[in-house]
Design an enzyme around this catalytic site. Structure first.
Site, PDB file in Angstrom:
ATOM      1  N   GLY A 169       0.851  -1.198   0.000  1.00 53.23           N
ATOM      2  CA  GLY A 169       0.000   0.000   0.000  1.00 53.23           C
ATOM      3  C   GLY A 169       0.881   1.239   0.000  1.00 53.23           C
ATOM      4  O   GLY A 169       2.051   1.216  -0.403  1.00 53.23           O
ATOM      5  N   GLY A 170       0.319   2.320   0.513  1.00 53.37           N
ATOM      6  CA  GLY A 170       1.056   3.583   0.555  1.00 53.37           C
ATOM      7  C   GLY A 170       2.336   3.479   1.356  1.00 53.37           C
ATOM      8  O   GLY A 170       3.245   4.310   1.210  1.00 53.37           O
ATOM      9  N   GLY A 404      26.254  11.330 -28.954  1.00 57.25           N
ATOM     10  CA  GLY A 404      25.754  12.054 -27.786  1.00 57.25           C
ATOM     11  C   GLY A 404      26.212  11.403 -26.496  1.00 57.25           C
ATOM     12  O   GLY A 404      26.402  12.065 -25.471  1.00 57.25           O
ATOM     13  N   ALA A 405      26.402  10.082 -26.550  1.00 59.91           N
ATOM     14  CA  ALA A 405      26.817   9.379 -25.336  1.00 59.91           C
ATOM     15  C   ALA A 405      28.204   9.834 -24.894  1.00 59.91           C
ATOM     16  O   ALA A 405      28.520   9.815 -23.710  1.00 59.91           O
ATOM     17  CB  ALA A 405      26.776   7.872 -25.575  1.00 59.91           C
TER      18      ALA A 405
HETATM   19  C1  HXC Z   1      -3.523  -4.007  12.396  1.00 61.07           C
HETATM   20  C2  HXC Z   1      -2.536  -5.928  11.646  1.00 61.07           C
HETATM   21  C3  HXC Z   1      -2.354  -5.353  10.377  1.00 61.07           C
HETATM   22  C4  HXC Z   1      -2.799  -4.025  10.166  1.00 61.07           C
HETATM   23  C5  HXC Z   1      -1.541  -7.326  10.332  1.00 61.07           C
HETATM   24  N1  HXC Z   1      -2.031  -7.155  11.562  1.00 61.07           N
HETATM   25  N2  HXC Z   1      -1.734  -6.250   9.586  1.00 61.07           N
HETATM   26  N3  HXC Z   1      -3.117  -5.240  12.640  1.00 61.07           N
HETATM   27  N4  HXC Z   1      -3.387  -3.396  11.217  1.00 61.07           N
HETATM   28  N5  HXC Z   1      -2.641  -3.409   9.016  1.00 61.07           N
HETATM   29  C6  HXC Z   1      -1.990  -8.098  12.664  1.00 61.07           C
HETATM   30  C7  HXC Z   1      -2.911  -9.283  12.486  1.00 61.07           C
HETATM   31  O1  HXC Z   1      -4.167  -8.985  12.954  1.00 61.07           O
HETATM   32  C8  HXC Z   1      -2.201 -10.335  13.304  1.00 61.07           C
HETATM   33  O2  HXC Z   1      -2.502 -10.099  14.664  1.00 61.07           O
HETATM   34  C9  HXC Z   1      -0.752 -10.006  13.142  1.00 61.07           C
HETATM   35  O3  HXC Z   1      -0.683  -8.653  12.704  1.00 61.07           O
HETATM   36  C10 HXC Z   1      -0.064 -10.850  12.098  1.00 61.07           C
HETATM   37  O4  HXC Z   1      -0.864 -10.866  10.932  1.00 61.07           O
HETATM   38  P1  HXC Z   1      -1.179 -12.201  10.134  1.00 61.07           P
HETATM   39  O5  HXC Z   1      -2.217 -11.874   9.155  1.00 61.07           O
HETATM   40  O6  HXC Z   1      -1.448 -13.307  11.102  1.00 61.07           O
HETATM   41  O7  HXC Z   1       0.218 -12.477   9.452  1.00 61.07           O
HETATM   42  P2  HXC Z   1       0.519 -13.061   8.009  1.00 61.07           P
HETATM   43  O8  HXC Z   1      -0.306 -14.255   7.750  1.00 61.07           O
HETATM   44  O9  HXC Z   1       2.002 -13.193   7.938  1.00 61.07           O
HETATM   45  O10 HXC Z   1       0.054 -11.917   6.987  1.00 61.07           O
HETATM   46  C11 HXC Z   1       0.680 -10.682   6.957  1.00 61.07           C
HETATM   47  C12 HXC Z   1      -0.125  -9.694   6.104  1.00 61.07           C
HETATM   48  C13 HXC Z   1      -1.591  -9.639   6.560  1.00 61.07           C
HETATM   49  C14 HXC Z   1      -0.068 -10.134   4.626  1.00 61.07           C
HETATM   50  C15 HXC Z   1       0.564  -8.337   6.207  1.00 61.07           C
HETATM   51  O11 HXC Z   1      -1.593  -9.459   7.983  1.00 61.07           O
HETATM   52  C16 HXC Z   1      -2.375  -8.560   5.954  1.00 61.07           C
HETATM   53  O12 HXC Z   1      -2.809  -8.691   4.808  1.00 61.07           O
HETATM   54  N6  HXC Z   1      -2.577  -7.496   6.714  1.00 61.07           N
HETATM   55  C17 HXC Z   1      -3.377  -6.382   6.269  1.00 61.07           C
HETATM   56  C18 HXC Z   1      -2.628  -5.576   5.268  1.00 61.07           C
HETATM   57  C19 HXC Z   1      -3.361  -4.339   4.892  1.00 61.07           C
HETATM   58  O13 HXC Z   1      -4.364  -4.399   4.181  1.00 61.07           O
HETATM   59  N7  HXC Z   1      -2.911  -3.228   5.424  1.00 61.07           N
HETATM   60  C20 HXC Z   1      -3.478  -1.958   5.147  1.00 61.07           C
HETATM   61  C21 HXC Z   1      -2.896  -1.560   3.795  1.00 61.07           C
HETATM   62  S1  HXC Z   1      -3.361   0.031   3.348  1.00 61.07           S
HETATM   63  P3  HXC Z   1      -2.480 -11.245  15.762  1.00 61.07           P
HETATM   64  O14 HXC Z   1      -2.984 -10.591  16.995  1.00 61.07           O
HETATM   65  O15 HXC Z   1      -3.352 -12.336  15.252  1.00 61.07           O
HETATM   66  O16 HXC Z   1      -1.055 -11.674  15.883  1.00 61.07           O
HETATM   67  C22 HXC Z   1      -2.126   0.922   3.898  1.00 61.07           C
HETATM   68  C23 HXC Z   1      -2.301   2.334   3.549  1.00 61.07           C
HETATM   69  C24 HXC Z   1      -1.094   3.097   3.849  1.00 61.07           C
HETATM   70  O17 HXC Z   1      -1.203   0.503   4.477  1.00 61.07           O
HETATM   71  C25 HXC Z   1      -1.295   4.432   3.218  1.00 61.07           C
HETATM   72  C26 HXC Z   1      -0.171   5.339   3.465  1.00 61.07           C
HETATM   73  C27 HXC Z   1      -0.367   6.598   2.768  1.00 61.07           C
END
Ligand code: HXC
Length: 508
Positions: A169-170, A404-405
């Site tokens: 993501g971002g 040019g290079a």
């Molecule tokens: C809160 C999160 C989290 C998040 C993971 N966790 N991502 N908690 N916010 N964004 C937590 C889970 O709940 C879990 O908690 C622990 O971290 C580990 O995650 P798992 O899913 O069990 O791990 P894994 O299977 O290795 O998968 C990792 C992952 C997946 C691929 C990153 O967790 C995932 O898809 N997370 C969401 C990603 C996402 O959509 N993020 C937002 C993107 S948008 P527990 O308590 O069970 O250990 C964004 C915008 C930014 O980031 C913009 C900036 C401008």
């Protein structure tokens, strides 16, 4: 008093455990180290001083008011690498998946602010699920606060990102704005939208690794600079890398004692250039034989191999090396090579790192693909970067410098300080055959061959350019190291400033 100390120790121990042993084990099972283990390898033993260990998030939604883990998913502080100060943040995937909350972002911002204040590099270790979903916009604001600091720190202190887990993501834009990115194969990935979204929107089926893994980003996209097999390899490489870097744009490049004689002669370079001008040779050999102890840290080795960029040392001081590589696309400049080298030259210039350019370039790569994808604009990036650079610039033409290079590759006309050529240099508008076919169009093959031989005899040497002062001296290949070392000594106090401006407008 002893109670208070015991309480403090208990609090520290709790913080050190991050998300708990189960999650640490799960991290290890994925072949990944924890945030603190990574810092231990990255920094000199016992040099890490952590700050903000007890910071907690301020979210009350979705049951978060009942889940508080000290540190809030990122370990921050400072320490040393071979005795030199660096600032570090290391995201802790065991705590809410290393996701970025408002407080987590504030910790990273503090690291960047402190580094800027004193002038020391920042190394960010990224392993995060992205924005803390429970916090929503507070988290987005936190990202933007980090981005803003990345930009302000750009060109002030070196910024290195190590991607050691998810970065999606971002969130990708913070590392993307740092100077260099190292990734770990099979356990790290960077993409703006993941495979699931890609499938929904475009119907493409792609794995995380294919979409944004270390190999993809170090070969195809050039988003990342180097891919490593595992965390340890990447962290040790980061230590080597930081050894080349000045602490900030106000500091001199570091000096490291060397036993390598500055005037070491390399006789083997006298026979490196093949008799046939179309036969390649490995420019890495020239680089390794030129720099101290053959120690060369190449960046983007797997992308645009037709140009080599990296750091070495001469007499112990860091230099940036840019070199055409005749082994790949005959060393032509194309879009990717121009972009890669332009960014490298600008980095060196921003941090007062002298640039040594080794030239063997038959020209820009022809073709509709190059033209339609904007070789004009991208080639201009490299030209622009060399032309604006005020650091010491030493150029050595080993063989071809066509068209040019020739101008682009740190020529005298772009304020090259010392422009040398080997006796094998050919400096011309284009290769002899192509030139003759244009000037003598319609002539018989025999006449063309005769004219080609004449053209070669006239132009396939460095002396016409030397007569005009475009080449300062024709040097023997074996003396390359000696000449470069001497040149750099003499250029140490170079003073050159560009006219005042708010900023330039490099063709992006
Ligand atoms: C809160 C999160 C989290 C998040 C993971 N966790 N991502 N908690 N916010 N964004 C937590 C889970 O709940 C879990 O908690 C622990 O971290 C580990 O995650 P798992 O899913 O069990 O791990 P894994 O299977 O290795 O998968 C990792 C992952 C997946 C691929 C990153 O967790 C995932 O898809 N997370 C969401 C990603 C996402 O959509 N993020 C937002 C993107 S948008 P527990 O308590 O069970 O250990 C964004 C915008 C930014 O980031 C913009 C900036 C401008």
């Amino acid at each position: 008093m002893s109670d208070i100390i015991a309480q403090l120790e208990a609090k520290r121990a709790e913080a050190m455990l991050g998300g708990g042993q189960k999650r640490i084990d799960s991290q290890h099972a994925k072949g990944k180290l924890t945030a603190r283990e990574r810092i231990d390898i990255l920094l000199d033993e016992d040099s890490f001083e952590e700050i903000d260990m007890y910071v907690e998030h301020n979210c009350v939604d979705f049951g978060m008011d009942e889940q508080h883990i000290p540190g809030d998913g990122v370990v921050t502080g400072s320490g040393t690498i071979n005795g030199r100060l660096v600032f570090v943040f290391s995201q802790d995937f065991t705590v809410f998946g290393g996701s970025l909350s408002e407080r987590h972002a504030e910790k990273i911002c503090k690291v960047l602010d402190n580094a800027m204040k004193v002038g020391a590099p920042v190394i960010g270790i990224n392993d995060s699920g992205g924005a803390r979903i429970q916090e929503g916009v507070a988290s987005l604001g936190g990202y933007a606060d980090v981005f803003q600091r990345n930009v302000l720190a750009s060109g002030v202190v070196p910024q290195l990102s190590l991607i050691m887990g998810p970065c999606a993501g971002g969130a990708v834009y913070s590392p993307a704005m740092t100077d260099f990115i190292f990734m770990v194969k099979d356990s790290s990935y960077m993409f703006v939208t993941g495979p699931d979204v890609v499938k929904t929107v475009t119907n493409e089926i792609v794995t995380q690794e294919e979409l944004g893994g270390a190999v993809t980003h170090t070969t195809k996209t050039s988003v990342a600079d180097v891919a490593y097999e595992n965390d340890i390899e990447a962290l040790l490489a980061a230590r080597d890398f930081i050894d080349f870097m000045p602490l900030s744009n106000r500091e001199e490049v570091p000096e490291r004692p060397t036993a390598d004689p500055w005037d070491r002669l390399e006789e083997s370079l006298d026979t490196l250039i093949p008799d046939n001008a179309n036969q390649p040779y490995d420019m890495h050999e020239v680089i390794r034989k030129m720099v101290d102890e053959g120690d060369f840290f190449e960046v983007q080795p797997a992308h645009a191999g037709n140009i080599i960029c990296g750091f070495g040392r001469m007499e112990g001081s860091t230099v940036g090396v840019v070199a055409n590589q005749p082994m790949v696309l005959a060393g032509c400049l194309d879009i990717n090579a121009s972009k890669k080298a332009a960014r490298f030259v600008r980095y060196c210039d921003a941090f007062n790192i002298p640039i040594v350019t080794l030239v063997d370039v038959p020209g820009f790569l022809p073709g509709t693909s190059q033209e339609h994808n904007g070789i004009i604009k991208h080639g201009a990036k490299l030209l622009f970067a060399y032309a604006e650079a005020t650091v010491p610039k030493i150029t050595i033409i080993t063989r071809k410098a066509y068209g040019g290079a020739y101008d682009v590759m740190a020529s005298k006309h772009l304020r090259g300080d010392l422009n040398y050529a080997w006796p094998t240099a050919e400096i011309a508008v284009m290769g002899a055959k192509g030139a003759v076919e244009i000037i003598f169009r319609g002539k018989t093959p025999e006449e063309i061959a005769e004219r080609t031989a004449q053209y070669e005899a006239r132009f396939a040497n460095p002396f016409i350019a030397a007569q005009k002062g475009f080449i300062d001296e024709v040097i023997l290949p074996h003396s390359t190291r000696r000449r470069v070392a001497l040149g750099l000594r003499k250029l140490r106090n170079k003073q050159l400033e560009n006219p005042w401006k708010k900023h330039d407008n490099i063709p992006l």
